[in-house]
Write a protein that holds these residues in place. Structure first.
Motif, PDB file in Angstrom:
ATOM      1  N   ALA A   8      50.335  37.149  -8.192  1.00 17.26           N
ATOM      2  CA  ALA A   8      48.914  37.465  -8.056  1.00 17.26           C
ATOM      3  C   ALA A   8      48.118  36.198  -7.745  1.00 17.26           C
ATOM      4  CB  ALA A   8      48.406  38.115  -9.335  1.00 17.26           C
ATOM      5  N   VAL A   9      48.481  35.099  -8.418  1.00 15.17           N
ATOM      6  CA  VAL A   9      47.791  33.829  -8.163  1.00 15.17           C
ATOM      7  C   VAL A   9      47.999  33.401  -6.722  1.00 15.17           C
ATOM      8  CG1 VAL A   9      47.713  31.386  -8.758  1.00 15.17           C
ATOM      9  CG2 VAL A   9      48.013  33.080 -10.547  1.00 15.17           C
ATOM     10  N   TRP A  10      49.248  33.530  -6.274  1.00 18.75           N
ATOM     11  CA  TRP A  10      49.584  33.142  -4.900  1.00 18.75           C
ATOM     12  C   TRP A  10      48.755  33.939  -3.900  1.00 18.75           C
ATOM     13  CZ3 TRP A  10      51.881  29.836  -1.710  1.00 18.75           C
ATOM     14  CH2 TRP A  10      52.292  30.264  -0.460  1.00 18.75           C
ATOM     15  N   ARG A  11      48.717  35.291  -4.088  1.00 21.45           N
ATOM     16  CA  ARG A  11      47.994  36.131  -3.139  1.00 21.45           C
ATOM     17  C   ARG A  11      46.502  35.813  -3.168  1.00 21.45           C
ATOM     18  NH1 ARG A  11      51.824  39.732  -4.828  1.00 21.45           N
ATOM     19  NH2 ARG A  11      50.512  40.561  -6.484  1.00 21.45           N
ATOM     20  N   ALA A  12      45.944  35.679  -4.364  1.00 23.83           N
ATOM     21  CA  ALA A  12      44.507  35.422  -4.473  1.00 23.83           C
ATOM     22  C   ALA A  12      44.149  34.072  -3.858  1.00 23.83           C
ATOM     23  CB  ALA A  12      44.079  35.474  -5.933  1.00 23.83           C
ATOM     24  N   SER A  13      44.987  33.043  -4.156  1.00 19.83           N
ATOM     25  CA  SER A  13      44.691  31.707  -3.620  1.00 19.83           C
ATOM     26  C   SER A  13      44.765  31.718  -2.103  1.00 19.83           C
ATOM     27  CB  SER A  13      45.693  30.672  -4.142  1.00 19.83           C
ATOM     28  OG  SER A  13      45.883  30.800  -5.507  1.00 19.83           O
ATOM     29  N   LEU A  14      45.813  32.354  -1.577  1.00 15.25           N
ATOM     30  CA  LEU A  14      45.989  32.362  -0.131  1.00 15.25           C
ATOM     31  C   LEU A  14      44.803  33.067   0.537  1.00 15.25           C
ATOM     32  CD1 LEU A  14      48.024  31.378   1.922  1.00 15.25           C
ATOM     33  CD2 LEU A  14      49.098  33.617   1.883  1.00 15.25           C
ATOM     34  N   ARG A  15      44.383  34.198  -0.066  1.00 13.26           N
ATOM     35  CA  ARG A  15      43.253  34.920   0.520  1.00 13.26           C
ATOM     36  C   ARG A  15      42.001  34.047   0.475  1.00 13.26           C
ATOM     37  NH1 ARG A  15      42.289  39.140  -2.861  1.00 13.26           N
ATOM     38  NH2 ARG A  15      44.403  39.855  -2.497  1.00 13.26           N
ATOM     39  N   ARG A  16      41.787  33.377  -0.638  1.00 11.56           N
ATOM     40  CA  ARG A  16      40.594  32.524  -0.766  1.00 11.56           C
ATOM     41  C   ARG A  16      40.609  31.430   0.297  1.00 11.56           C
ATOM     42  NH1 ARG A  16      39.719  27.411  -3.036  1.00 11.56           N
ATOM     43  NH2 ARG A  16      37.536  27.094  -3.551  1.00 11.56           N
ATOM     44  N   GLU A  17      41.750  30.732   0.424  1.00  9.34           N
ATOM     45  CA  GLU A  17      41.810  29.605   1.359  1.00  9.34           C
ATOM     46  C   GLU A  17      41.624  30.065   2.798  1.00  9.34           C
ATOM     47  OE1 GLU A  17      41.751  26.734   0.261  1.00  9.34           O
ATOM     48  OE2 GLU A  17      42.280  27.115  -1.836  1.00  9.34           O
ATOM     49  N   LEU A  18      42.310  31.167   3.144  1.00  6.54           N
ATOM     50  CA  LEU A  18      42.193  31.662   4.522  1.00  6.54           C
ATOM     51  C   LEU A  18      40.761  32.073   4.811  1.00  6.54           C
ATOM     52  CD1 LEU A  18      45.495  33.712   4.897  1.00  6.54           C
ATOM     53  CD2 LEU A  18      44.880  31.614   6.098  1.00  6.54           C
ATOM     54  N   THR A  19      40.122  32.758   3.851  1.00  8.04           N
ATOM     55  CA  THR A  19      38.738  33.180   4.054  1.00  8.04           C
ATOM     56  C   THR A  19      37.836  31.964   4.257  1.00  8.04           C
ATOM     57  OG1 THR A  19      39.253  34.912   2.479  1.00  8.04           O
ATOM     58  CG2 THR A  19      36.953  34.691   3.142  1.00  8.04           C
ATOM     59  N   LEU A  20      38.048  30.940   3.405  1.00  2.80           N
ATOM     60  CA  LEU A  20      37.192  29.749   3.487  1.00  2.80           C
ATOM     61  C   LEU A  20      37.319  29.076   4.845  1.00  2.80           C
ATOM     62  CD1 LEU A  20      37.436  27.978   0.034  1.00  2.80           C
ATOM     63  CD2 LEU A  20      35.421  28.894   1.156  1.00  2.80           C
ATOM     64  N   SER A  96      49.669  24.551 -11.292  1.00  2.00           N
ATOM     65  CA  SER A  96      48.759  24.257 -10.187  1.00  2.00           C
ATOM     66  C   SER A  96      49.510  24.165  -8.861  1.00  2.00           C
ATOM     67  CB  SER A  96      48.009  22.959 -10.459  1.00  2.00           C
ATOM     68  OG  SER A  96      48.900  21.942 -10.824  1.00  2.00           O
ATOM     69  N   VAL A  97      50.852  24.092  -8.909  1.00  4.66           N
ATOM     70  CA  VAL A  97      51.616  24.012  -7.663  1.00  4.66           C
ATOM     71  C   VAL A  97      51.382  25.252  -6.796  1.00  4.66           C
ATOM     72  CG1 VAL A  97      53.941  23.914  -6.698  1.00  4.66           C
ATOM     73  CG2 VAL A  97      53.379  22.546  -8.677  1.00  4.66           C
ATOM     74  N   VAL A  98      51.225  26.420  -7.448  1.00  2.00           N
ATOM     75  CA  VAL A  98      51.114  27.665  -6.672  1.00  2.00           C
ATOM     76  C   VAL A  98      49.836  27.690  -5.824  1.00  2.00           C
ATOM     77  CG1 VAL A  98      51.031  30.167  -6.814  1.00  2.00           C
ATOM     78  CG2 VAL A  98      52.551  28.885  -8.313  1.00  2.00           C
ATOM     79  N   PRO A  99      48.642  27.499  -6.416  1.00  3.00           N
ATOM     80  CA  PRO A  99      47.454  27.485  -5.550  1.00  3.00           C
ATOM     81  C   PRO A  99      47.479  26.342  -4.547  1.00  3.00           C
ATOM     82  CG  PRO A  99      46.858  27.102  -7.855  1.00  3.00           C
ATOM     83  CD  PRO A  99      48.290  27.501  -7.844  1.00  3.00           C
ATOM     84  N   VAL A 100      48.068  25.194  -4.940  1.00  3.74           N
ATOM     85  CA  VAL A 100      48.139  24.079  -3.996  1.00  3.74           C
ATOM     86  C   VAL A 100      48.997  24.461  -2.798  1.00  3.74           C
ATOM     87  CG1 VAL A 100      49.158  21.783  -3.672  1.00  3.74           C
ATOM     88  CG2 VAL A 100      47.672  22.209  -5.615  1.00  3.74           C
ATOM     89  N   ALA A 101      50.148  25.100  -3.051  1.00  2.00           N
ATOM     90  CA  ALA A 101      51.020  25.522  -1.950  1.00  2.00           C
ATOM     91  C   ALA A 101      50.307  26.526  -1.051  1.00  2.00           C
ATOM     92  CB  ALA A 101      52.309  26.111  -2.500  1.00  2.00           C
ATOM     93  N   ALA A 102      49.533  27.434  -1.663  1.00  2.00           N
ATOM     94  CA  ALA A 102      48.788  28.415  -0.865  1.00  2.00           C
ATOM     95  C   ALA A 102      47.788  27.698   0.034  1.00  2.00           C
ATOM     96  CB  ALA A 102      48.072  29.399  -1.789  1.00  2.00           C
ATOM     97  N   LYS A 103      47.149  26.680  -0.527  1.00  2.00           N
ATOM     98  CA  LYS A 103      46.171  25.915   0.244  1.00  2.00           C
ATOM     99  C   LYS A 103      46.836  25.247   1.453  1.00  2.00           C
ATOM    100  CE  LYS A 103      42.326  22.865  -0.819  1.00  2.00           C
ATOM    101  NZ  LYS A 103      41.337  23.915  -0.556  1.00  2.00           N
ATOM    102  N   LEU A 104      48.014  24.657   1.204  1.00  2.00           N
ATOM    103  CA  LEU A 104      48.714  23.976   2.290  1.00  2.00           C
ATOM    104  C   LEU A 104      49.140  24.969   3.371  1.00  2.00           C
ATOM    105  CD1 LEU A 104      50.928  21.476   0.257  1.00  2.00           C
ATOM    106  CD2 LEU A 104      48.795  21.047   1.463  1.00  2.00           C
ATOM    107  N   LEU A 105      49.650  26.118   2.936  1.00  2.00           N
ATOM    108  CA  LEU A 105      50.093  27.121   3.919  1.00  2.00           C
ATOM    109  C   LEU A 105      48.908  27.582   4.759  1.00  2.00           C
ATOM    110  CD1 LEU A 105      52.295  28.952   5.072  1.00  2.00           C
ATOM    111  CD2 LEU A 105      51.651  30.661   3.377  1.00  2.00           C
TER     112      LEU A 105
END
Lengths: 228, 251
Positions: A8-20, A96-105
């Protein structure tokens, strides 16, 4: 309150970063524009002779792609730091690795990937034979994620500092050397008509190393910058 | 043996013990290293026999090889210190990391300079993008990057930990750089000294090389200890033992 699952963290972070990123198109367009402009400087500076251009094209395209990725990374964490989102990310009850990885992707999907897609066009402009353009694209495709991850380590370490830009270049460019050597080398090898599989595999191996260990290093770098 | 090493590790991890260790070791480490370096250099530069193909120009090996090996070992040591600093948060590893950088960077520069001077008579060029020369140049850049990062961050602990992360990443990078440039045609001669197997150098030339190498390494170690000692005093300036030390000095 129970901690959310990693998925869930991964999906939410990825959506946030892509939207931003999606909502500020300049962040997507400017690295691309930079890439195109820098590559077009080479024929103007050297000479428009096709034979010469084809010789320097692999290096020119690769150096320009590398600089484009590096410059796009300077602001990767700065906005989150200014808004306080970065502190929340680091104090959240998840790794914190999970949201960071989402940000990088997300960052790679909207900067590295477009660079790879446009690379064949620029190679063609620099008189590269059509037969090696696919190798050029694959090499940029395999190389840019590594550039994003390694550069993000530098961006994480310099996030709180005022003179980020040039310091980031000094830290990160020496670390980009292997990717540059193999990436441009693959295209030169293809230009000579030799098999490229081995060198592409090495690029892939470096990518695997960067993707598996890189996000951990980036998260650690962010913690260090936050004064932990 | 293991127990002794472990006790040493923990004792040297204490700034106060480390300071006493420096005070005890430095008074003989500096003269011994200088003596060995002088002996090795004079022996190598003046008395060692002339080389058959390269003539006298090969003698720069007595500066070039010690400097190159010192620069490389210094960076590896920084990587190890960085790992210890990040994993175990050991303060002294941070101090050592900072102390290792300046002398190592200087040695990398000396290695490049002497290499260029040696390259002109032997290969006919000062500079060539050969695997080893390129690796040493990147090593110098990495050293300078670490020093730049350290000077940019004000808080000493934060600066040291940031540099530690960069040093660890850098060590992995140096290994890949070495292999990445090796597929270019290499001009450089192979390693002359080998730990295992027969060295491709005559004993009359090997001994001065070994002596000047050990001399330079010890000088590097002495420089690191001196820098680390200063850093320890500056970090611990508010602690009781440093205050007592200063008071005793003044009295």
């Amino acid at each position: 309150m129970s901690a959310p699952t990693l998925g869930a963290v991964w999906r939410a972070s990825l959506r946030r970063e892509l939207t931003l990123i999606w909502r500020s198109p300049a962040d997507i367009v400017q690295p691309l524009f930079f890439f195109v402009v820098v590559v077009s400087l080479f024929p103007l500076a050297l000479s428009p002779k096709p034979a010469l251009l084809a010789l320097v094209a692999p290096g020119a395209v690769w150096v320009a792609a590398l600089l484009a990725v590096m410059l796009s990374l300077d602001g990767l964490f700065r906005r989150d730091q200014e808004s306080g989102a970065l502190d929340l990310l680091l104090t959240a009850p998840v790794v914190s690795v999970v949201p960071v990885a989402a940000k990088l992707l997300a960052h790679w999907l909207l900067t590295g990937l477009p660079l790879a897609l446009i690379a064949p066009l620029l190679g063609y402009m620099l008189q590269l034979p059509v037969a090696v353009l696919d190798t050029l694209m694959v090499s940029v495709l395999l190389g840019t994620p590594t550039l994003t991850v390694v550069g993000a380590i530098g961006a994480a370490l310099t996030v709180g500092l005022n003179r980020g830009g040039i310091l980031l270049a000094v830290l990160v460019l020496p670390l980009y050397v292997p990717v540059l050597v193999f990436g441009a080398g693959v295209v030169r090898t293809a230009l000579d008509g030799l098999p490229t599989g081995g060198l592409l595999a090495v690029l892939g191996a470096i990518l695997a190393l960067a993707v598996s260990l890189g996000p951990v290093a980036v998260a650690l770098g962010l913690r260090i910058s936050a004064g932990d | 043996m293991w127990k002794t090493l472990k006790r040493w590790y923990h004792q040297l991890g204490s700034p106060r013990y480390f300071y006493r260790f420096c005070e005890a070791v430095l008074p003989w480490l500096i003269p011994v290293s200088l003596a060995l370096l002088t002996l090795g250099l004079i022996w190598g530069l003046v008395y060692a026999p002339v080389e058959r193909y390269q003539g006298d120009s090969y003698r720069i090996i007595y500066i070039h090889v010690p400097a190159s090996s010192g620069a490389l070992m210094g960076y590896i040591a920084m990587g190890v210190a960085g790992l210890v600093a990040l994993v175990w948060r050991m303060k002294m590893a941070e101090v050592m990391l900072k102390a290792l950088a300046p002398f190592g960077a200087a040695l990398a520069a000396v290695s490049l300079l002497t290499g260029a001077l040696w390259g002109k008579p032997t290969w006919g060029t000062y500079w060539q993008w050969d695997a080893r020369m390129t690796s040493m140049l990147i090593l110098l850049f990495l050293y300078l990057g670490i020093m730049a990062l350290q000077s940019a961050i004000r808080d000493p602990r934060q600066a040291a930990r940031a540099a530690a992360l960069l040093a660890v990443v850098g060590v992995i990078n140096v290994v890949i750089v070495k292999y990445s440039v090796e597929w270019l045609n290499t001009l450089h001669q192979g390693a002359t000294l080998k730990v295992v197997g027969e060295s491709s150098i005559d004993a009359s030339m090997k001994w001065p090389l070994l002596i000047s190498m050990i001399g330079l390494w010890l000088l590097y170690a002495a420089n690191v200890l001196m820098r680390a000692r200063t850093e320890v005093l500056s970090r611990e300036r508010r602690s009781g033992w440093v205050r007592r030390l200063v008071r005793d000095e003044e009295a």
